[in-house]
Design a protein around this motif. Structure first.
Motif, PDB file in Angstrom:
ATOM      1  N   GLU A 117       1.099  -1.480   0.027  1.00 20.56           N
ATOM      2  CA  GLU A 117      -0.371   0.145  -0.156  1.00 20.56           C
ATOM      3  C   GLU A 117       1.455   1.040   0.331  1.00 20.56           C
ATOM      4  O   GLU A 117       0.320   1.963  -0.593  1.00 20.56           O
ATOM      5  N   GLN A 118       2.257   1.426   0.636  1.00 29.35           N
ATOM      6  CA  GLN A 118       2.710   2.333   1.317  1.00 29.35           C
ATOM      7  C   GLN A 118       3.740   2.243  -1.042  1.00 29.35           C
ATOM      8  O   GLN A 118       3.669   3.791  -0.970  1.00 29.35           O
ATOM      9  N   ILE A 119       3.762   1.460  -1.254  1.00 29.48           N
ATOM     10  CA  ILE A 119       4.102   1.176  -2.891  1.00 29.48           C
ATOM     11  C   ILE A 119       3.718   1.876  -3.601  1.00 29.48           C
ATOM     12  O   ILE A 119       3.769   2.993  -4.258  1.00 29.48           O
ATOM     13  N   LYS A 120       2.227   1.544  -3.333  1.00 26.02           N
ATOM     14  CA  LYS A 120       1.362   1.806  -4.307  1.00 26.02           C
ATOM     15  C   LYS A 120       0.706   3.599  -4.109  1.00 26.02           C
ATOM     16  O   LYS A 120       0.944   4.384  -5.130  1.00 26.02           O
ATOM     17  N   GLN A 121       0.735   3.870  -3.253  1.00 26.06           N
ATOM     18  CA  GLN A 121       0.644   5.524  -2.438  1.00 26.06           C
ATOM     19  C   GLN A 121       2.026   6.930  -3.056  1.00 26.06           C
ATOM     20  O   GLN A 121       1.555   7.466  -3.400  1.00 26.06           O
ATOM     21  N   ILE A 122       3.505   5.794  -2.411  1.00 30.45           N
ATOM     22  CA  ILE A 122       4.188   6.836  -3.535  1.00 30.45           C
ATOM     23  C   ILE A 122       4.161   7.115  -4.801  1.00 30.45           C
ATOM     24  O   ILE A 122       4.171   7.577  -5.770  1.00 30.45           O
ATOM     25  N   HIS A 123       3.384   5.716  -5.502  1.00 28.93           N
ATOM     26  CA  HIS A 123       3.406   5.803  -7.090  1.00 28.93           C
ATOM     27  C   HIS A 123       2.405   6.501  -6.848  1.00 28.93           C
ATOM     28  O   HIS A 123       2.983   7.283  -8.529  1.00 28.93           O
ATOM     29  N   LYS A 124       1.598   6.905  -6.562  1.00 30.48           N
ATOM     30  CA  LYS A 124      -0.012   7.582  -7.273  1.00 30.48           C
ATOM     31  C   LYS A 124       0.589   9.206  -6.785  1.00 30.48           C
ATOM     32  O   LYS A 124       0.322   9.866  -7.564  1.00 30.48           O
ATOM     33  N   GLU A 125       1.154   9.105  -5.802  1.00 37.64           N
ATOM     34  CA  GLU A 125       1.522  11.072  -5.277  1.00 37.64           C
ATOM     35  C   GLU A 125       3.130  11.114  -6.121  1.00 37.64           C
ATOM     36  O   GLU A 125       3.232  12.151  -6.460  1.00 37.64           O
ATOM     37  N   ASN A 126       3.299  10.329  -6.408  1.00 42.57           N
ATOM     38  CA  ASN A 126       4.949  10.670  -6.888  1.00 42.57           C
ATOM     39  C   ASN A 126       5.961  11.162  -6.517  1.00 42.57           C
ATOM     40  O   ASN A 126       6.481  12.402  -6.990  1.00 42.57           O
ATOM     41  N   GLU A 127       5.704  11.062  -5.317  1.00 38.82           N
ATOM     42  CA  GLU A 127       6.862  12.209  -4.532  1.00 38.82           C
ATOM     43  C   GLU A 127       7.901  11.413  -3.530  1.00 38.82           C
ATOM     44  O   GLU A 127       6.689  10.372  -2.842  1.00 38.82           O
ATOM     45  N   PHE A 128       8.875  10.684  -3.950  1.00 41.28           N
ATOM     46  CA  PHE A 128      10.116  10.210  -3.241  1.00 41.28           C
ATOM     47  C   PHE A 128      11.671  10.749  -3.508  1.00 41.28           C
ATOM     48  O   PHE A 128      11.591  11.035  -4.219  1.00 41.28           O
ATOM     49  N   ASN A 129      12.059  10.185  -2.710  1.00 35.96           N
ATOM     50  CA  ASN A 129      13.503  10.174  -2.528  1.00 35.96           C
ATOM     51  C   ASN A 129      14.327   9.443  -1.737  1.00 35.96           C
ATOM     52  O   ASN A 129      13.858   8.097  -2.092  1.00 35.96           O
ATOM     53  N   GLU A 130      15.893   9.217  -2.026  1.00 43.73           N
ATOM     54  CA  GLU A 130      16.424   7.693  -1.407  1.00 43.73           C
ATOM     55  C   GLU A 130      16.279   7.537  -0.283  1.00 43.73           C
ATOM     56  O   GLU A 130      15.638   6.450  -0.177  1.00 43.73           O
ATOM     57  N   ILE A 131      16.019   8.781   0.752  1.00 49.38           N
ATOM     58  CA  ILE A 131      15.207   7.622   1.916  1.00 49.38           C
ATOM     59  C   ILE A 131      13.823   6.823   2.306  1.00 49.38           C
ATOM     60  O   ILE A 131      13.506   5.823   2.720  1.00 49.38           O
ATOM     61  N   ASN A 132      12.981   7.657   1.540  1.00 50.69           N
ATOM     62  CA  ASN A 132      11.764   6.902   0.656  1.00 50.69           C
ATOM     63  C   ASN A 132      12.306   5.496   0.267  1.00 50.69           C
ATOM     64  O   ASN A 132      11.967   4.224   0.675  1.00 50.69           O
ATOM     65  N   LEU A 133      12.892   5.305  -0.911  1.00 50.85           N
ATOM     66  CA  LEU A 133      13.484   3.271  -1.583  1.00 50.85           C
ATOM     67  C   LEU A 133      14.196   3.032  -0.908  1.00 50.85           C
ATOM     68  O   LEU A 133      14.482   1.894  -0.206  1.00 50.85           O
ATOM     69  N   SER A 134      15.182   3.969   0.588  1.00 53.06           N
ATOM     70  CA  SER A 134      15.926   3.510   1.348  1.00 53.06           C
ATOM     71  C   SER A 134      15.016   2.308   2.365  1.00 53.06           C
ATOM     72  O   SER A 134      15.198   0.970   2.657  1.00 53.06           O
ATOM     73  N   TYR A 135      14.345   3.307   2.769  1.00 56.78           N
ATOM     74  CA  TYR A 135      12.706   2.361   4.364  1.00 56.78           C
ATOM     75  C   TYR A 135      12.372   1.243   3.377  1.00 56.78           C
ATOM     76  O   TYR A 135      12.256   0.645   4.046  1.00 56.78           O
ATOM     77  N   LEU A 136      11.712   1.222   1.827  1.00 53.82           N
ATOM     78  CA  LEU A 136      10.793   0.183   1.039  1.00 53.82           C
ATOM     79  C   LEU A 136      11.931  -0.834   1.243  1.00 53.82           C
ATOM     80  O   LEU A 136      11.541  -2.197   1.213  1.00 53.82           O
ATOM     81  N   THR A 137      12.876  -0.943   0.856  1.00 50.20           N
ATOM     82  CA  THR A 137      13.907  -1.685   0.569  1.00 50.20           C
ATOM     83  C   THR A 137      14.532  -2.555   1.649  1.00 50.20           C
ATOM     84  O   THR A 137      14.034  -3.663   2.051  1.00 50.20           O
ATOM     85  N   ASN A 138      14.426  -2.157   2.678  1.00 53.12           N
ATOM     86  CA  ASN A 138      15.127  -2.502   3.852  1.00 53.12           C
ATOM     87  C   ASN A 138      13.248  -3.470   4.291  1.00 53.12           C
ATOM     88  O   ASN A 138      13.833  -4.618   5.283  1.00 53.12           O
ATOM     89  N   GLN A 139      12.650  -2.701   4.520  1.00 55.15           N
ATOM     90  CA  GLN A 139      11.169  -3.036   4.435  1.00 55.15           C
ATOM     91  C   GLN A 139      10.884  -4.487   3.711  1.00 55.15           C
ATOM     92  O   GLN A 139      10.946  -5.825   4.814  1.00 55.15           O
ATOM     93  N   LEU A 140      10.928  -4.088   2.604  1.00 51.47           N
ATOM     94  CA  LEU A 140      11.077  -5.328   1.619  1.00 51.47           C
ATOM     95  C   LEU A 140      12.402  -6.910   2.393  1.00 51.47           C
ATOM     96  O   LEU A 140      12.015  -7.928   2.482  1.00 51.47           O
ATOM     97  N   ILE A 141      13.776  -6.431   2.632  1.00 52.88           N
ATOM     98  CA  ILE A 141      14.444  -7.542   3.313  1.00 52.88           C
ATOM     99  C   ILE A 141      14.019  -7.541   4.570  1.00 52.88           C
ATOM    100  O   ILE A 141      14.322  -8.910   4.590  1.00 52.88           O
ATOM    101  N   GLU A 142      13.702  -7.461   5.394  1.00 49.71           N
ATOM    102  CA  GLU A 142      13.104  -7.369   7.118  1.00 49.71           C
ATOM    103  C   GLU A 142      11.902  -8.647   6.643  1.00 49.71           C
ATOM    104  O   GLU A 142      12.247  -9.644   7.304  1.00 49.71           O
ATOM    105  N   ILE A 143      10.763  -8.220   6.150  1.00 51.20           N
ATOM    106  CA  ILE A 143      10.132  -9.689   5.942  1.00 51.20           C
ATOM    107  C   ILE A 143      10.575 -10.260   4.997  1.00 51.20           C
ATOM    108  O   ILE A 143      10.097 -11.321   5.264  1.00 51.20           O
TER     109      ILE A 143
END
Length: 194
Positions: A117-143
């Motif tokens: 849902e967070q990824i969809k929201q980022i795509h929808k808003e089209n506002e993201f930066n390296e911090i957001n990408l790093s967070y998503l990557t880390n979350q995916l690695i954790e799960i």
């Protein structure tokens, strides 16, 4: 001239007759009862011989098939019981792990859906930066790590035995004495001797 009286009481019929001694039991028997006494002794010898032959067959059976000995059967029963205990324990553990894994997968799936849902929201808003990408990557690695190695579930082998131990105990061997040639064996009555 009177005939000498050489009659004594017969041990069996208790009558005054000419008697003959039995060196085995030291009793005096008349001729008739002596024959009967010898027949009883012959019957006892026959019985002992039969028992000896049966015992010899038992020894031969045990030599030919030692696996049929009651001690071997006891070991086999212990093995069967132990295997059943281990199999039941393994079954219970499998069922518990499956339930825990299902719960863990459900929890991970919820986290994944939240991340999705967070990824969809980022795509929808089209506002993201390296911090957001790093967070998503880390979350995916954790799960992913949590899915592959659930931290709340582990297997522990207890050093204590879950089955009864078995061991062989060898007690002191009894000593058997041979019959002594000059010993006295006493048999009384018409039945088998003790």
């Amino acid at each position: 001239m009177a005939m000498a009286n050489n009659k004594t009481l017969c041990f069996k019929c208790n009558e005054d007759k000419i008697t003959y001694p039995c060196k085995g039991c030291s009793n005096e028997f008349c001729f008739t009862d002596l024959a009967e006494h010898k027949q009883i002794l012959n019957d006892e010898l026959h019985t002992i011989t039969n028992e000896y032959n049966e015992f010899k067959q038992t020894i031969n059976k045990q030599k030919q098939s030692p696996q049929n000995h009651p001690l071997i059967k006891q070991i086999n029963q212990w093995e069967t019981n132990s295997i059943e205990i281990i199999q039941q324990n393994a079954k219970d553990c499998r069922e518990a792990v499956i339930k825990l894994l299902q719960k863990s997968i459900n929890d991970i799936e919820k986290k994944f859906n939240d991340l999705s849902e967070q990824i969809k929201q980022i795509h929808k808003e089209n506002e993201f930066n390296e911090i957001n990408l790093s967070y998503l990557t880390n979350q995916l690695i954790e799960i992913t790590e949590e899915l592959n190695n659930p931290s709340k579930i582990s297997i522990k082998e207890d050093s204590q035995s879950c089955i009864n131990e078995i061991s062989i105990i060898l007690s002191k061997k009894p000593e058997f004495n041979k019959w002594k040639q000059n010993a006295i064996t006493v048999a009384i009555g018409n039945g088998r001797g003790q």
